[in-house]
Design an enzyme around this catalytic site. Structure first.
Site, PDB file in Angstrom:
ATOM      1  N   SER A 253      39.205  41.588  37.162  1.00 21.89           N
ATOM      2  CA  SER A 253      39.847  40.376  36.659  1.00 21.89           C
ATOM      3  C   SER A 253      40.611  40.693  35.381  1.00 21.89           C
ATOM      4  O   SER A 253      40.095  41.383  34.498  1.00 21.89           O
ATOM      5  CB  SER A 253      38.792  39.302  36.373  1.00 21.89           C
ATOM      6  OG  SER A 253      38.035  39.010  37.525  1.00 21.89           O
TER       7      SER A 253
ATOM      8  N   ASP B 257      34.414  33.049  39.548  1.00 23.42           N
ATOM      9  CA  ASP B 257      34.955  34.411  39.573  1.00 23.42           C
ATOM     10  C   ASP B 257      34.628  35.139  40.872  1.00 23.42           C
ATOM     11  O   ASP B 257      35.136  36.227  41.124  1.00 23.42           O
ATOM     12  CB  ASP B 257      34.417  35.204  38.374  1.00 23.42           C
ATOM     13  CG  ASP B 257      35.233  36.457  38.082  1.00 23.42           C
ATOM     14  OD1 ASP B 257      36.459  36.432  38.294  1.00 23.42           O
ATOM     15  OD2 ASP B 257      34.659  37.466  37.639  1.00 23.42           O
TER      16      ASP B 257
ATOM     17  N   GLN C  39      43.775  32.833  38.579  1.00 26.50           N
ATOM     18  CA  GLN C  39      43.381  34.166  38.113  1.00 26.50           C
ATOM     19  C   GLN C  39      44.374  35.208  38.598  1.00 26.50           C
ATOM     20  O   GLN C  39      44.861  35.136  39.724  1.00 26.50           O
ATOM     21  CB  GLN C  39      41.990  34.540  38.631  1.00 26.50           C
ATOM     22  CG  GLN C  39      41.479  35.892  38.135  1.00 26.50           C
ATOM     23  CD  GLN C  39      40.109  36.226  38.692  1.00 26.50           C
ATOM     24  OE1 GLN C  39      39.988  36.773  39.779  1.00 26.50           O
ATOM     25  NE2 GLN C  39      39.053  35.875  37.946  1.00 26.50           N
TER      26      GLN C  39
END
Length: 295
Positions: free
Chosen positions: A232, A208, A282
């Protein structure tokens, strides 16, 4: 081994509450009061895997971030055993704080088997980790312009994962750059090689970092602009080959699209031998409230 790494391992070691329910604690690495998304990814992966026969290894996860998490409140992970087939198992994990749904993840686990093999080659021309400074060195260099919370995290608190970004200036100094980047990373401590689940959970944690930042590079936008809203929205991760976070691995990043306040990013993780270990995807919120007000 850094204290931050010890804390990460402790966070990933969830506390069982009852059948298929676990509690996880948080560390405020962003110094914002909000939980870092990679932490929830790693913990949810651990929760799902604890309900699956150890012979079945997780090979993919797909998740959505529903609400911001509060670092001061334990996270309750509830696992649904969706299916256990002949060679695959499927799980669904829902994370709660104060009985509010903050995160959801679906995972798939497989008994390892032999099969066809091919992979994308590692991009040519990547410089090795010794070519780049650590985040702590960068925080020291740019401490006059970086947020104090960032400086504290890297210089005082330390990092659980050492990351060396190829183009760190592009994240700090806004410009029109290609929507591509890469960074090297490894654990700031030793993970037993036979604990393959912990290696995968730690990779979920680090996956991430820097990913959504890549979508900002073409837009004259610093990632540290106080008017920037960035979060996110979803995250997918596919594990292809065995992972060793005790050695350097490289995270190759690109963003093919930004539109509607969202940036889409893809990543590939290679080891130094050029083996493709994992792939990520993502989409995240990238919204500058001052630049795009009224548009």
């Amino acid at each position: 081994m850094t204290t931050a790494f010890e804390k990460l391992v402790a966070q990933l070691s969830l506390k069982p509450v009852s059948t298929d329910i676990y509690l996880g604690e948080s560390t405020d690495i962003l110094n914002s009061g909000r939980i870092f998304g990679g932490q929830v990814l790693g913990q949810a992966l651990m929760a799902s895997s604890l309900t699956v026969d150890p012979s079945r290894e997780v090979h993919s996860l797909h998740s959505y971030f529903i609400r911001p998490g509060d670092v001061d409140i334990p996270i309750r992970f509830e696992v649904e055993r969706v299916r256990d087939g002949g060679t695959f198992s499927n799980r669904r994990v829902v994370a709660y704080q104060n009985d509010k749904h903050i995160f959801t993840m679906a995972t798939s686990h497989q008994v390892p088997e032999k099969g066809f093999e091919h992979q994308d080659a590692m991009p040519e021309g990547l410089l090795g980790p010794d070519s780049f400074p650590s985040e702590a060195e960068l925080a020291q260099k740019y401490q006059d312009i970086l947020p104090k919370s960032i400086v504290k995290r890297h210089i005082i608190d330390g990092d659980a994962i050492e990351i060396r970004a190829a183009y760190p200036d592009r994240l700090i100094k806004a410009g029109e750059y290609p929507a591509q980047n890469y960074c090297w990373f490894k654990a700031n401590g030793e993970i037993p090689l036979d604990n393959t689940l912990l290696h995968k959970a730690a990779l979920a944690y680090v996956s991430d970092f820097y990913l959504i930042f890549t979508s900002l590079l073409p837009h004259k936008q610093s990632a540290f602009d106080p008017k920037l809203q960035m979060a996110s929205l979803d995250h997918s991760l596919w594990f292809h080959r065995p992972i060793n976070l005790n050695e350097w691995n490289v995270y190759v990043l690109e963003s093919p699209n930004a539109y509607g306040g969202r940036g889409l990013c893809f990543g590939k993780v290679y080891n130094q031998r050029g083996e493709l270990l994992a792939s990520t995807a993502q989409e995240g919120l990238i919204r500058n409230t001052s630049r795009f007000a009224g548009k």
